[in-house]
Design an enzyme around this catalytic site. Structure first.
Site, PDB file in Angstrom:
ATOM      1  CG  HIS A 204      -6.908  -4.704   0.853  1.00 47.58           C
ATOM      2  ND1 HIS A 204      -8.252  -5.809   0.735  1.00 47.58           N
ATOM      3  CD2 HIS A 204      -8.050  -4.016   1.317  1.00 47.58           C
ATOM      4  CE1 HIS A 204      -9.375  -4.535   0.875  1.00 47.58           C
ATOM      5  NE2 HIS A 204      -8.889  -3.594   1.470  1.00 47.58           N
TER       6      HIS A 204
HETATM    7  C1  UD1 Z   1      -8.213   1.270   0.678  1.00 42.87           C
HETATM    8  C2  UD1 Z   1      -9.207   2.288   2.123  1.00 42.87           C
HETATM    9  C3  UD1 Z   1      -9.469   0.368   2.621  1.00 42.87           C
HETATM   10  C4  UD1 Z   1      -9.913  -0.788   1.740  1.00 42.87           C
HETATM   11  C5  UD1 Z   1      -8.866   0.145   0.412  1.00 42.87           C
HETATM   12  C6  UD1 Z   1      -9.767  -0.649  -1.057  1.00 42.87           C
HETATM   13  C7  UD1 Z   1      -7.749   3.605   3.870  1.00 42.87           C
HETATM   14  C8  UD1 Z   1      -7.277   3.553   4.886  1.00 42.87           C
HETATM   15  N1  UD1 Z   1      -7.931   2.068   3.584  1.00 42.87           N
HETATM   16  O1  UD1 Z   1      -6.614   0.817   1.566  1.00 42.87           O
HETATM   17  O2  UD1 Z   1     -10.258   0.905   3.082  1.00 42.87           O
HETATM   18  O3  UD1 Z   1     -10.008  -1.339   1.541  1.00 42.87           O
HETATM   19  O4  UD1 Z   1      -8.938   0.802  -0.033  1.00 42.87           O
HETATM   20  O5  UD1 Z   1      -8.472  -0.754  -2.433  1.00 42.87           O
HETATM   21  O6  UD1 Z   1      -8.592   4.394   2.775  1.00 42.87           O
HETATM   22  N2  UD1 Z   1      -1.883   1.293  -4.834  1.00 42.87           N
HETATM   23  C9  UD1 Z   1      -1.286   1.384  -6.109  1.00 42.87           C
HETATM   24  N3  UD1 Z   1      -2.100   1.601  -7.232  1.00 42.87           N
HETATM   25  C10 UD1 Z   1      -3.604   2.292  -6.583  1.00 42.87           C
HETATM   26  C11 UD1 Z   1      -3.401   2.501  -5.222  1.00 42.87           C
HETATM   27  C12 UD1 Z   1      -2.687   2.406  -4.466  1.00 42.87           C
HETATM   28  O7  UD1 Z   1      -0.271   0.607  -6.294  1.00 42.87           O
HETATM   29  O8  UD1 Z   1      -4.181   2.775  -7.073  1.00 42.87           O
HETATM   30  C13 UD1 Z   1      -1.008   0.990  -3.579  1.00 42.87           C
HETATM   31  C14 UD1 Z   1       0.113   1.478  -2.877  1.00 42.87           C
HETATM   32  O9  UD1 Z   1       1.375   1.343  -2.977  1.00 42.87           O
HETATM   33  C15 UD1 Z   1      -0.111   2.071  -2.385  1.00 42.87           C
HETATM   34  C16 UD1 Z   1      -1.101   0.954  -1.503  1.00 42.87           C
HETATM   35  O10 UD1 Z   1      -1.437   0.389  -3.054  1.00 42.87           O
HETATM   36  O11 UD1 Z   1       0.384   2.576  -0.938  1.00 42.87           O
HETATM   37  C17 UD1 Z   1      -1.965   0.674  -0.501  1.00 42.87           C
HETATM   38  O12 UD1 Z   1      -3.154   1.818  -0.899  1.00 42.87           O
HETATM   39  P1  UD1 Z   1      -4.373   3.070  -0.137  1.00 42.87           P
HETATM   40  O13 UD1 Z   1      -4.767   3.935  -1.224  1.00 42.87           O
HETATM   41  O14 UD1 Z   1      -3.262   3.864   1.303  1.00 42.87           O
HETATM   42  O15 UD1 Z   1      -4.763   1.817   1.420  1.00 42.87           O
HETATM   43  P2  UD1 Z   1      -5.542   0.498   0.271  1.00 42.87           P
HETATM   44  O16 UD1 Z   1      -4.476  -0.289   1.657  1.00 42.87           O
HETATM   45  O17 UD1 Z   1      -5.882   0.811  -1.154  1.00 42.87           O
END
Ligand code: UD1
Length: 361
Positions: A204
């Site tokens: 991811h």
């Molecule tokens: C975040 C953390 C990363 C961690 C990861 C674990 C930061 C900078 N990154 O990355 O260190 O390893 O979490 O999962 O804090 N989304 C959903 N549902 C959710 C959450 C996210 O659909 O419940 C999607 C959204 O489109 C979002 C994307 O995933 O834009 C990324 O989510 P985000 O929290 O920004 O970063 P992660 O890649 O999850």
């Protein structure tokens, strides 16, 4: 002593659970704040259930966004909560945006900060997590480290000894606490994987999944592997949306893509895997403790102890590098590498954290 714990994203939940338990055993008043960085049931509530976490006292419901939008949204929402609850300490976990956002608010409000999982460094500032780690450790009054390399990194950055405490790995507290319950889920059996070797995959990181060519190489490698043995891949929402956006669905048609799993199911699958391919931080640690060979698809790791003492190996994110590394690993019998679990990865890190906080008050 009143403790305020901040969590927001999936890897935080495994880390806070043992600390809350140790705080309860010590009779401390505790407040749990969820920033809402992760919000899907499978990314959040499923973990609260598996980890026996109390429901958050406050959910800031900030959700997704660019780094600036998400980080600033958390800061704005957290400031009044901090003022109202007036804790003696806030505890922030790991390296996600929720960690730095709330640490910065607390530092300016003059509330003492303890950073759990401090001192880890990949030395790769293109990773958002590396920036979060560096800045959070500068702000923290107490840097609680999972391994001694963390102490050395902090000293090299000028953090005084009085702010550094080696406590061990809270992720491993949770793993040891719940391993039998994870095994009881019989997840490999339920997914029809128990009969033979299989590969467990998670990917991811933006560096792997946000670049079309890299993601295509990795999916092609997984598809090649799936010709020989089942490849099971619980797919993170970020990765899922990139596969759709880049139109790569057909590249990995032999791979078993499933929805994100809960903590217990994940651990049950890792525990019986022939090998794990990942870019997660936590899985590098969990495979080391379980003695499962791990390939980390990254050029660096902030957890070098999992390579020097554990079962982890770094691999380039290309089709040929992954295939070659997997074939090399498969030549070694599963228990071929003597298992050495790092110091203080013993299930008692959270108790050491609470003991140190009690000493400070
Ligand atoms: C975040 C953390 C990363 C961690 C990861 C674990 C930061 C900078 N990154 O990355 O260190 O390893 O979490 O999962 O804090 N989304 C959903 N549902 C959710 C959450 C996210 O659909 O419940 C999607 C959204 O489109 C979002 C994307 O995933 O834009 C990324 O989510 P985000 O929290 O920004 O970063 P992660 O890649 O999850």
């Amino acid at each position: 002593m009143k403790l305020l714990h901040v969590v927001g994203a999936r890897p935080n939940f495994m880390k806070v659970a043992p600390v809350i338990r140790a705080g309860q055993a010590g009779g401390y008043q505790q407040v749990l704040v969820h920033t809402g960085q992760h919000y899907d049931h499978a990314m959040s509530e499923a973990f609260f259930r598996d980890l026996d976490l109390p429901q958050p006292d406050i959910n800031l419901e900030v959700g997704s966004g660019s780094h600036a939008v998400q980080t600033s949204g958390i800061m704005v929402a957290f400031e009044p909560v901090l003022q109202e609850t007036a804790p003696d300490w806030i505890l922030v976990y790991g390296d996600v945006n929720s960690t730095i956002a709330c640490a910065l608010v607390a530092a300016k409000a003059g509330i003492r900060i303890a950073h759990v999982e401090a001192g880890l460094r990949s030395r790769d500032r293109t990773m958002p997590e590396e920036l979060n780690r560096l800045l959070t450790d500068q702000l923290a009054d107490l840097c609680l480290t999972p391994s001694r390399d963390g102490d050395a990194n902090l000293r090299a950055e000028g953090i005084p000894e009085s702010r550094i405490q080696f406590v061990g790995n809270v992720m491993v507290d949770t793993l040891r606490h719940l391993l039998n319950r994870a095994r009881d889920t019989r997840t490999p059996e339920k997914l029809g994987l128990a009969g033979g070797p299989y590969v467990f995959v998670t990917l991811h990181r933006p560096s792997n999944v946000d670049v079309q060519e890299t993601l295509a190489e990795l999916l092609a490698a997984l598809d090649d592997l799936a010709a020989d043995m089942p490849v099971i891949f619980p797919i993170h929402p970020r990765t899922k949306s990139r596969i759709q956006q880049f139109g790569l669905e057909r590249l990995a048609s032999r791979v078993r893509l499933v929805e994100p799993l809960g903590y217990l199911e994940n651990i049950a699958l890792v525990d019986r895997a022939r090998l794990v391919l990942t870019d997660s931080g936590g899985l590098q640690e969990e495979t080391t403790v379980l003695g499962i060979p791990c390939l980390t698809a990254r050029p660096n790791t902030e957890r070098p102890i999992t390579v020097s003492e554990g079962t982890n190996r770094l691999v380039a994110s290309t089709r040929t590098a992954v295939i070659e590394a997997v074939h090399q690993l498969l030549k070694v019998p599963l228990n071929g590498k003597a298992l050495r679990v790092p110091e203080f990865w013993d299930g008692h890190a959270a108790e050491r954290i609470i003991a140190r906080l009690a000493n400070e008050s």
